[in-house]
Design a protein around this motif. Sequence first.
Motif, PDB file in Angstrom:
ATOM      1  N   GLY A 130       0.795  -1.226   0.000  1.00 34.36           N
ATOM      2  CA  GLY A 130       0.000   0.000   0.000  1.00 34.36           C
ATOM      3  C   GLY A 130       0.818   1.261   0.000  1.00 34.36           C
ATOM      4  O   GLY A 130       0.377   2.290  -0.515  1.00 34.36           O
ATOM      5  N   THR A 131       2.025   1.214   0.576  1.00 37.30           N
ATOM      6  CA  THR A 131       2.890   2.393   0.585  1.00 37.30           C
ATOM      7  C   THR A 131       3.792   2.475  -0.643  1.00 37.30           C
ATOM      8  O   THR A 131       4.524   3.448  -0.809  1.00 37.30           O
ATOM      9  CB  THR A 131       3.784   2.392   1.844  1.00 37.30           C
ATOM     10  OG1 THR A 131       4.547   1.184   1.872  1.00 37.30           O
ATOM     11  CG2 THR A 131       2.944   2.509   3.108  1.00 37.30           C
ATOM     12  N   GLY A 132       3.767   1.439  -1.483  1.00 37.12           N
ATOM     13  CA  GLY A 132       4.595   1.450  -2.683  1.00 37.12           C
ATOM     14  C   GLY A 132       6.046   1.107  -2.437  1.00 37.12           C
ATOM     15  O   GLY A 132       6.888   1.306  -3.313  1.00 37.12           O
ATOM     16  N   SER A 133       6.362   0.588  -1.232  1.00 41.02           N
ATOM     17  CA  SER A 133       7.749   0.243  -0.935  1.00 41.02           C
ATOM     18  C   SER A 133       8.165  -1.083  -1.547  1.00 41.02           C
ATOM     19  O   SER A 133       9.343  -1.435  -1.535  1.00 41.02           O
ATOM     20  CB  SER A 133       7.969   0.205   0.583  1.00 41.02           C
ATOM     21  OG  SER A 133       7.113  -0.743   1.191  1.00 41.02           O
ATOM     22  N   VAL A 134       7.206  -1.849  -2.065  1.00 43.58           N
ATOM     23  CA  VAL A 134       7.476  -3.130  -2.703  1.00 43.58           C
ATOM     24  C   VAL A 134       6.838  -3.134  -4.083  1.00 43.58           C
ATOM     25  O   VAL A 134       5.697  -2.686  -4.253  1.00 43.58           O
ATOM     26  CB  VAL A 134       6.905  -4.301  -1.868  1.00 43.58           C
ATOM     27  CG1 VAL A 134       6.979  -5.605  -2.654  1.00 43.58           C
ATOM     28  CG2 VAL A 134       7.673  -4.445  -0.562  1.00 43.58           C
ATOM     29  N   ASN A 135       7.576  -3.597  -5.070  1.00 43.40           N
ATOM     30  CA  ASN A 135       7.032  -3.757  -6.418  1.00 43.40           C
ATOM     31  C   ASN A 135       6.498  -5.184  -6.537  1.00 43.40           C
ATOM     32  O   ASN A 135       7.271  -6.123  -6.722  1.00 43.40           O
ATOM     33  CB  ASN A 135       8.120  -3.515  -7.467  1.00 43.40           C
ATOM     34  CG  ASN A 135       7.602  -3.626  -8.890  1.00 43.40           C
ATOM     35  OD1 ASN A 135       6.557  -4.206  -9.146  1.00 43.40           O
ATOM     36  ND2 ASN A 135       8.353  -3.077  -9.836  1.00 43.40           N
ATOM     37  N   PRO A 136       5.180  -5.393  -6.409  1.00 44.15           N
ATOM     38  CA  PRO A 136       4.645  -6.759  -6.399  1.00 44.15           C
ATOM     39  C   PRO A 136       4.877  -7.494  -7.712  1.00 44.15           C
ATOM     40  O   PRO A 136       5.094  -8.701  -7.728  1.00 44.15           O
ATOM     41  CB  PRO A 136       3.149  -6.544  -6.125  1.00 44.15           C
ATOM     42  CG  PRO A 136       2.866  -5.164  -6.620  1.00 44.15           C
ATOM     43  CD  PRO A 136       4.109  -4.384  -6.343  1.00 44.15           C
ATOM     44  N   LEU A 137       4.849  -6.755  -8.806  1.00 40.91           N
ATOM     45  CA  LEU A 137       5.017  -7.397 -10.108  1.00 40.91           C
ATOM     46  C   LEU A 137       6.419  -7.980 -10.242  1.00 40.91           C
ATOM     47  O   LEU A 137       6.604  -9.082 -10.750  1.00 40.91           O
ATOM     48  CB  LEU A 137       4.753  -6.390 -11.222  1.00 40.91           C
ATOM     49  CG  LEU A 137       4.530  -6.973 -12.616  1.00 40.91           C
ATOM     50  CD1 LEU A 137       3.353  -7.925 -12.611  1.00 40.91           C
ATOM     51  CD2 LEU A 137       4.318  -5.859 -13.626  1.00 40.91           C
ATOM     52  N   ARG A 138       7.433  -7.247  -9.773  1.00 39.91           N
ATOM     53  CA  ARG A 138       8.797  -7.728  -9.856  1.00 39.91           C
ATOM     54  C   ARG A 138       8.968  -8.993  -9.017  1.00 39.91           C
ATOM     55  O   ARG A 138       9.670  -9.924  -9.396  1.00 39.91           O
ATOM     56  CB  ARG A 138       9.754  -6.631  -9.379  1.00 39.91           C
ATOM     57  CG  ARG A 138      11.214  -6.929  -9.599  1.00 39.91           C
ATOM     58  CD  ARG A 138      11.590  -6.991 -11.051  1.00 39.91           C
ATOM     59  NE  ARG A 138      11.754  -5.704 -11.667  1.00 39.91           N
ATOM     60  CZ  ARG A 138      12.088  -5.530 -12.930  1.00 39.91           C
ATOM     61  NH1 ARG A 138      12.268  -6.569 -13.715  1.00 39.91           N
ATOM     62  NH2 ARG A 138      12.213  -4.318 -13.445  1.00 39.91           N
TER      63      ARG A 138
END
Length: 816
Positions: free
Chosen positions: A714-722
């Motif tokens: 939710g905070t954008g600290s992880v790129n789920p697609l990668r």
Amino acid sequence: MFEEGDHDGLDGDDAIESGEPVDGESDVSRVLSEDGLIRGGDFPSTDYVVSFVSGLPEEFVTALAYSEKTREIFEQVEEVINWLIQDLQGGRLQKRFGDKDSVREGLSMIDDVFINVCRVVFYEIKKKREELGFDHELVKDDYVQTIYNLHDTLYLLRDEVRDNGDSYFYSHIIGVLLILIREGGFTGAVTRTSAIGHDTSEDKGLPMAELLNISEYTHRLTGIPEDELKVFDRRVTNIVTGLTKIKRADKRADKPMTKYERREATSRLFWQTFLKETKIAPVKLADRIHNMRTLGFKKGKAGDDAQERISRETEEVYSPVAKIARLRDMYRSLVFATFENRNPQFVVDFAYLQFERRALLDDCADDIESSLVALPDVDGVMFRDISISEYVDSLDKSYSDVQIENLDINCLDSMQECVVFVKEGDDDILNLVSSYIVGIFGMEPAKSLNVGKGKNLVGFSRQFGKQLSFRIITKVDYNREIRGVYLDEEDALDPFKEQIQSLLDRRSAGLIDDIIKSAKAELLGKPMRLTTPMGDKYELLAGSSYLDFLAAVNPYDLGKAAFAEWSRSLDSKGARKCSLWDEIERSPDPKDVPMVNVRTLTSEEIASPEKMHISPLWLLYCVTPKAIGMVKSILKSPYSYYRQRVDGDGNGHSSTVLSESLEDGYEQLYIIENGKKCVDELSGLFGVRSPKIIKVLKNGDAKKSDDCLLHELGTGSVNPLRKLVKHIKPRERWHISLSLLNQPGIMEHFSREFGKCGFSLGGIKSRRIGDLDESKMFVSKPAGSADSMIDTYGFLKALIRLRLAYPDLKVTDSVL
């Protein structure tokens, strides 16, 4: 600039054969008086001896030892130095040494340091060629060309010093040359001569026609036909031209070019040169490696943080170039040097962790080595530290943001690799030794992968109770891997060249994901130039999306941007409504600047922060740092953004009413909910249940709670697609399905959207259900593509973008 017949060339393609040298009287003893070198007798055990000169960079004050191994190099250098002295005194070198004063100065430069550097250069060339298994030997013409050009460049740069006070020639020029040889494995005449002269034209304003003065020493060259000398001259001139910064004015506009325009033009010239003369790439990378290692001495001009700019450019541009060209050691050096400048604490932490982990092998390294060398097909064993580059390759983070905890390192990983050298033979030997290792050390499970001409083997050893990594390869192949695509046949470079050509032709940003992250930002793409109805002008990086535009023009609207209307004029009748993901059109001609009239949702339409249209997946489509920073700031603190940007402008709710609704922890719940929406979007796209998506994203970390993962998303600290791509096997085609409104031309429109991403559709089957067409098809690369495998990350990223316009779009293949 280029003539018919220019070629890529492979080292030792550059080695020029020679016949017998021209006789000359030896006078080198005058120059070598009292140099302190060992002349004979007991030869030293090392190839270098104690330094004898002070005041120069440490690497170049160490004298090469005279020994049986170096005897030939000493003799060849001595003879060519004598010829150089004779030609200076005889007035043969008129272009640089046309009067007595210049001759006297030229002779004074042939001192102990210069002679030792010549010896060191040829010693390193000879040693590297032996390691690479090249058959051809150095000949007298190699010595002549290099020594004459070294002296010529030393004279031209005699007054130049680096920011730290070092001699520019001995520090930078020789430094680049040795990096090219040692870390790149490039030893041929074209590359080494280009490295020697790569800065003389730019720094001294020297015309390219005067770069090489071959005509002045052709009487010393006996084995090179005249036509080969012309090709040699042309190739070196082309490389140096492509490496020279563009500083001239824009003749079309009759005004100086901006700093950005000069950098863009310089980069484009480099890549255009590469298509004709591929040897420019390793020379450029060697130059960049040396610059990065000495970046701490760089003095930036006011307002120009040179260190940060050069480090970022290295990370975004040149490291990917080295990686895609498979220049192993150059890539490792670039990554390490970038971390040293952008994230020095990470380098310290990594080194400390690696030092600690080495202890895991203390009690078994000897057993491993003795067991392996006893095998009949093994020719030696060595342990090497695994480089930073190998751990950060898969991270979707800027180097400046990487922390140790971001690395995927098994707790039983020693962070070392055991390189097993096998004897020359076919692939069966690699497989045989791999099976021996699995059996001897009880590797279970063992993951085996063919990499280049070797094999990687990783697994948990039951015998030692720890994870072991092996690289099984011949000594020659291991050394040759440093040359990457330049090692194989000439056509191995073709796919690389096709990618660069495509990038130049299409002026696109994200089409080649390996080169790319930067090429799409600043390197090659033509920038978008836009003007708003108010007359404000903006220049955005190529590949910029509507998010980048809003961040530049009106960041207040970023959190409420569901759609936009824009037109080329102030006439609202000509406005076109476009979704958030539609890219801003680019003008083919900088003079044809479109008028952009942006209209977004107004603040009154956002009743609360929950109504803001923002998703962590937006970060996949931000190009500019400002847009990335803005989106992350909204994701991490949506209520703070709402107060500042919406409530604070007087058009939204009052601060009192809003603050009453913001209890402790409420914002955290909102962020977690945002993360859940991100998972749901991926779940719908892949046809996989959300719990499975979450499990894969955790990557086996049982301690991490679902809420913790969702908060990171939710905070954008992880790129789920990668993260997901790591678990998805690449394919040559992907099957998808979607529902489209029964409208004429809708399928053609959908096909064009995919075409923008570099893919084509095939096998389309549709059936009518009411007002909808249920369509199934597959996505592949266009016919004739150099590589038929689809980049999984790029493909899924395109799907996410398209799914906002086509909500029913989904992958029908089994993904996870």
